[in-house]
Design a protein around this motif. Structure first.
Motif, PDB file in Angstrom:
ATOM      1  N   ARG A 216      26.149  29.897 -10.523  1.00 49.00           N
ATOM      2  CA  ARG A 216      26.153  30.268 -11.934  1.00 49.00           C
ATOM      3  C   ARG A 216      26.701  31.690 -12.020  1.00 49.00           C
ATOM      4  NH1 ARG A 216      25.511  25.488 -12.073  1.00 49.00           N
ATOM      5  NH2 ARG A 216      24.114  24.338 -13.489  1.00 49.00           N
ATOM      6  N   LEU A 217      27.851  31.849 -12.649  1.00 48.41           N
ATOM      7  CA  LEU A 217      28.503  33.150 -12.729  1.00 48.41           C
ATOM      8  C   LEU A 217      27.727  34.069 -13.651  1.00 48.41           C
ATOM      9  CD1 LEU A 217      32.228  32.003 -12.848  1.00 48.41           C
ATOM     10  CD2 LEU A 217      30.882  32.769 -10.868  1.00 48.41           C
ATOM     11  N   GLY A 218      27.746  35.367 -13.349  1.00 49.20           N
ATOM     12  CA  GLY A 218      26.886  36.324 -14.015  1.00 49.20           C
ATOM     13  C   GLY A 218      27.451  36.910 -15.294  1.00 49.20           C
ATOM     14  N   ASN A 224      28.733  39.754 -21.572  1.00 49.23           N
ATOM     15  CA  ASN A 224      30.104  39.478 -21.140  1.00 49.23           C
ATOM     16  C   ASN A 224      30.133  39.038 -19.679  1.00 49.23           C
ATOM     17  OD1 ASN A 224      31.201  40.408 -23.653  1.00 49.23           O
ATOM     18  ND2 ASN A 224      30.872  42.510 -22.959  1.00 49.23           N
ATOM     19  N   PRO A 225      31.025  38.113 -19.315  1.00 46.40           N
ATOM     20  CA  PRO A 225      31.156  37.725 -17.904  1.00 46.40           C
ATOM     21  C   PRO A 225      31.477  38.934 -17.034  1.00 46.40           C
ATOM     22  CG  PRO A 225      32.371  36.213 -19.308  1.00 46.40           C
ATOM     23  CD  PRO A 225      31.947  37.366 -20.186  1.00 46.40           C
ATOM     24  N   ILE A 226      30.898  38.974 -15.837  1.00 44.34           N
ATOM     25  CA  ILE A 226      31.088  40.147 -14.975  1.00 44.34           C
ATOM     26  C   ILE A 226      32.439  40.156 -14.280  1.00 44.34           C
ATOM     27  CG2 ILE A 226      28.633  40.479 -14.562  1.00 44.34           C
ATOM     28  CD1 ILE A 226      29.055  39.105 -11.814  1.00 44.34           C
ATOM     29  N   GLY A 227      33.194  39.080 -14.374  1.00 37.60           N
ATOM     30  CA  GLY A 227      34.493  39.037 -13.716  1.00 37.60           C
ATOM     31  C   GLY A 227      34.408  38.273 -12.405  1.00 37.60           C
ATOM     32  N   GLU A 228      35.251  38.654 -11.465  1.00 32.07           N
ATOM     33  CA  GLU A 228      35.339  37.909 -10.207  1.00 32.07           C
ATOM     34  C   GLU A 228      34.034  37.980  -9.424  1.00 32.07           C
ATOM     35  OE1 GLU A 228      38.233  37.579  -6.243  1.00 32.07           O
ATOM     36  OE2 GLU A 228      38.598  39.104  -7.781  1.00 32.07           O
ATOM     37  N   LYS A 229      33.564  36.834  -8.966  1.00 32.89           N
ATOM     38  CA  LYS A 229      32.324  36.734  -8.212  1.00 32.89           C
ATOM     39  C   LYS A 229      32.520  37.223  -6.785  1.00 32.89           C
ATOM     40  CE  LYS A 229      28.180  35.304  -7.046  1.00 32.89           C
ATOM     41  NZ  LYS A 229      28.168  36.017  -5.759  1.00 32.89           N
ATOM     42  N   ARG A 230      31.609  38.073  -6.327  1.00 37.08           N
ATOM     43  CA  ARG A 230      31.624  38.492  -4.928  1.00 37.08           C
ATOM     44  C   ARG A 230      31.245  37.316  -4.030  1.00 37.08           C
ATOM     45  NH1 ARG A 230      27.900  43.796  -4.656  1.00 37.08           N
ATOM     46  NH2 ARG A 230      26.491  42.392  -5.795  1.00 37.08           N
ATOM     47  N   LYS A 231      31.994  37.158  -2.929  1.00 33.93           N
ATOM     48  CA  LYS A 231      31.730  36.079  -1.984  1.00 33.93           C
ATOM     49  C   LYS A 231      31.614  36.678  -0.589  1.00 33.93           C
ATOM     50  CE  LYS A 231      34.156  32.605  -4.764  1.00 33.93           C
ATOM     51  NZ  LYS A 231      35.198  31.536  -4.771  1.00 33.93           N
ATOM     52  N   PRO A 232      30.427  37.135  -0.215  1.00 31.66           N
ATOM     53  CA  PRO A 232      30.267  37.861   1.051  1.00 31.66           C
ATOM     54  C   PRO A 232      30.588  36.997   2.267  1.00 31.66           C
ATOM     55  CG  PRO A 232      28.133  37.310   0.109  1.00 31.66           C
ATOM     56  CD  PRO A 232      29.157  36.994  -0.935  1.00 31.66           C
ATOM     57  N   VAL A 233      31.492  37.501   3.092  1.00 33.28           N
ATOM     58  CA  VAL A 233      31.862  36.773   4.312  1.00 33.28           C
ATOM     59  C   VAL A 233      30.909  37.094   5.455  1.00 33.28           C
ATOM     60  CG1 VAL A 233      34.284  36.576   3.673  1.00 33.28           C
ATOM     61  CG2 VAL A 233      33.515  38.577   4.957  1.00 33.28           C
ATOM     62  N   SER A 301      18.293  42.633  -8.403  1.00 32.44           N
ATOM     63  CA  SER A 301      19.147  43.177  -9.462  1.00 32.44           C
ATOM     64  C   SER A 301      20.525  43.490  -8.891  1.00 32.44           C
ATOM     65  CB  SER A 301      18.520  44.452 -10.042  1.00 32.44           C
ATOM     66  OG  SER A 301      19.358  45.035 -11.014  1.00 32.44           O
ATOM     67  N   ASN A 302      21.463  42.589  -9.124  1.00 31.07           N
ATOM     68  CA  ASN A 302      22.878  42.792  -8.813  1.00 31.07           C
ATOM     69  C   ASN A 302      23.670  42.641 -10.106  1.00 31.07           C
ATOM     70  OD1 ASN A 302      22.633  43.282  -6.095  1.00 31.07           O
ATOM     71  ND2 ASN A 302      23.419  41.307  -5.417  1.00 31.07           N
ATOM     72  N   PRO A 303      24.900  43.141 -10.158  1.00 28.77           N
ATOM     73  CA  PRO A 303      25.699  42.972 -11.382  1.00 28.77           C
ATOM     74  C   PRO A 303      25.760  41.503 -11.817  1.00 28.77           C
ATOM     75  CG  PRO A 303      26.778  44.523  -9.912  1.00 28.77           C
ATOM     76  CD  PRO A 303      25.619  43.953  -9.145  1.00 28.77           C
ATOM     77  N   GLY A 304      25.266  41.244 -13.027  1.00 30.03           N
ATOM     78  CA  GLY A 304      25.301  39.892 -13.564  1.00 30.03           C
ATOM     79  C   GLY A 304      24.099  39.031 -13.245  1.00 30.03           C
ATOM     80  N   TYR A 305      23.138  39.535 -12.463  1.00 29.28           N
ATOM     81  CA  TYR A 305      22.010  38.716 -12.033  1.00 29.28           C
ATOM     82  C   TYR A 305      20.707  39.520 -12.068  1.00 29.28           C
ATOM     83  CZ  TYR A 305      25.654  35.610 -10.346  1.00 29.28           C
ATOM     84  OH  TYR A 305      26.759  34.794 -10.281  1.00 29.28           O
ATOM     85  N   ARG A 306      19.647  38.859 -12.484  1.00 34.33           N
ATOM     86  CA  ARG A 306      18.304  39.430 -12.461  1.00 34.33           C
ATOM     87  C   ARG A 306      17.319  38.355 -12.013  1.00 34.33           C
ATOM     88  NH1 ARG A 306      21.122  43.177 -12.868  1.00 34.33           N
ATOM     89  NH2 ARG A 306      20.997  44.957 -14.302  1.00 34.33           N
ATOM     90  N   SER A 307      16.382  38.754 -11.155  1.00 36.61           N
ATOM     91  CA  SER A 307      15.414  37.793 -10.638  1.00 36.61           C
ATOM     92  C   SER A 307      14.088  38.493 -10.352  1.00 36.61           C
ATOM     93  CB  SER A 307      15.947  37.125  -9.364  1.00 36.61           C
ATOM     94  OG  SER A 307      16.311  38.096  -8.402  1.00 36.61           O
ATOM     95  N   TYR A 308      13.044  37.692 -10.237  1.00 33.09           N
ATOM     96  CA  TYR A 308      11.714  38.241  -9.955  1.00 33.09           C
ATOM     97  C   TYR A 308      10.877  37.133  -9.334  1.00 33.09           C
ATOM     98  CZ  TYR A 308       7.409  40.957 -10.645  1.00 33.09           C
ATOM     99  OH  TYR A 308       6.248  41.669 -10.449  1.00 33.09           O
ATOM    100  N   ALA A 309      10.062  37.521  -8.343  1.00 29.94           N
ATOM    101  CA  ALA A 309       9.118  36.589  -7.719  1.00 29.94           C
ATOM    102  C   ALA A 309       7.782  37.284  -7.572  1.00 29.94           C
ATOM    103  CB  ALA A 309       9.631  36.126  -6.358  1.00 29.94           C
ATOM    104  N   VAL A 310       6.705  36.556  -7.831  1.00 30.11           N
ATOM    105  CA  VAL A 310       5.359  37.100  -7.678  1.00 30.11           C
ATOM    106  C   VAL A 310       4.444  36.008  -7.155  1.00 30.11           C
ATOM    107  CG1 VAL A 310       4.746  36.604 -10.091  1.00 30.11           C
ATOM    108  CG2 VAL A 310       3.467  38.349  -8.827  1.00 30.11           C
TER     109      VAL A 310
END
Length: 350
Positions: A216-218, A224-233, A301-310
């Motif tokens: 799911r793109l951020g 606004n869409p964050i643009g090109e998705k990072r794809k870590p190699v 917390s990365n550009p375009g993404y937010r998450s939380y776990a408890v």
């Protein structure tokens, strides 16, 4: 819950004022919990129709259900390949911490031995204090590094082991030492010791071909869409974890399991660094003086993404929330409280 673990977690915090808590929904009917979640999540999605929101609830040692809210499903129970992939950012840090503690069990690394002794060339020798930094300090963010993985973050803010400074850079340094000691990549080690044992087939620190169809793109805080998705190699312990809500909930459920590796779990929920009256840090997880009992937590917390776990170890209940929209973060707190109960002092700290 194992009594030693309960004692370790309960002893982290002195009693103090906390935000008013809702009762934990440990025994509420499943349908009732889903209804409460749907009410919150559908309202969020209605205001943000481009958003994807994936939520998994853990109760009684099991991943009880996973719900998806996006253009394809505005409240649908999903599993396996039906689940979308999210960039989970710093939710990878507790995963990495668990991996490091497995390496300590195998005597590949020491928690206390200065890491400089393993790989002196990896450390900036212009500051002799780096020779005192241990794996324990890096996992608990007490080494003195600041910020993320930028080269400029090498400077120490304080003497190692004396204070708290959240640092992805420090986790990156520990990753380099681990890979040097084992001759294996973070991804390989995590797959052997975490992803496969805990049933996390869709999780990776590296980009997988299947993610092209499931990601799911951020979106940024303006929608606004964050643009090109990072794809870590190659994997980064600090930021590159990609996962599903269900996969990460399996990891959270394992962390709450009192019957499996109690000594290791105790290290992950015992405060190594106290920060405020309500917040501390263990070897991997944040700890908070939540009600009705202390809980473990982490955010991503990365550009375009937010998450939380408890997760609440005493009551064996937890929740994972992944989203692809930066502006949703403030809305995740009431969603969690209205779904499983409790309260989240950490939300008012970071």
């Amino acid at each position: 819950m194992h009594l030693r673990i309960l004692g370790a977690l309960a002893g982290v915090f002195a009693l103090g004022a906390c935000d008013q808590a809702a009762p934990l929904q440990t025994s509420a009917p499943r349908d009732q919990v889903i209804t409460a979640l749907d009410e919150q999540a559908r309202a969020i999605h209605l205001e943000n129709p481009s958003t994807s929101l994936s939520v998994a609830v853990v109760r009684g040692g099991q991943v009880e259900f996973i719900r998806l809210y996006d253009r394809t499903a505005t409240g649908q129970t999903v599993s396996g390949a039906q689940e979308p992939i999210f960039e989970a950012a710093s939710l990878g840090k507790p995963v990495f911490a668990y991996l490091i503690l497995k390496m300590v069990e195998l005597e590949i690394l020491s928690l206390e031995r200065p890491l400089y002794q393993y790989a002196p060339d990896l450390f900036d020798d212009t500051d002799p204090r780096v020779q005192d930094i241990s794996a324990r300090m890096l996992l608990s963010h007490s080494a003195g590094f600041k910020g993320n993985a930028a080269k400029a973050q090498k400077a120490l803010r304080f003497d190692p082991g004396t204070s708290f400074s959240y640092s992805g850079y420090g986790y990156g340094m520990l990753q380099k030492v681990l890979e040097r000691r084992t001759g294996l990549s973070l991804e390989t080690l995590a797959r052997i010791h975490v992803f496969e044992p805990f049933n996390m087939p869709s999780t990776s620190f590296q980009w997988q071909t299947a993610y092209d169809y499931r990601i799911r793109l951020g979106y940024d805080s303006d929608g606004n869409p964050i643009g090109e998705k990072r794809k870590p190699v190659s994997g980064s312990a600090a930021w590159s974890l990609h996962t599903t809500a269900g996969d990460y909930a399996h990891f959270l459920a394992a962390m709450l399991d009192e019957t499996h590796e109690p000594a290791l779990k105790q290290m992950m929920i015992k405060a190594d660094t106290k920060i405020t009256g309500a917040i501390a840090w263990s070897l991997g997880w944040g700890l908070q003086a939540s009600e009705p009992s202390p809980s473990i937590w982490h955010w991503g917390s990365n550009p375009g993404y937010r998450s939380y776990a408890v997760g609440y170890p005493k009551e064996d209940i937890g929740i994972v929330v992944l989203s692809n929209n930066e502006k949703l973060f403030e809305q995740i707190e009431p969603l969690i409280i209205n779904t499983i109960g409790g309260n989240l002092p950490s939300y008012h700290w970071f």
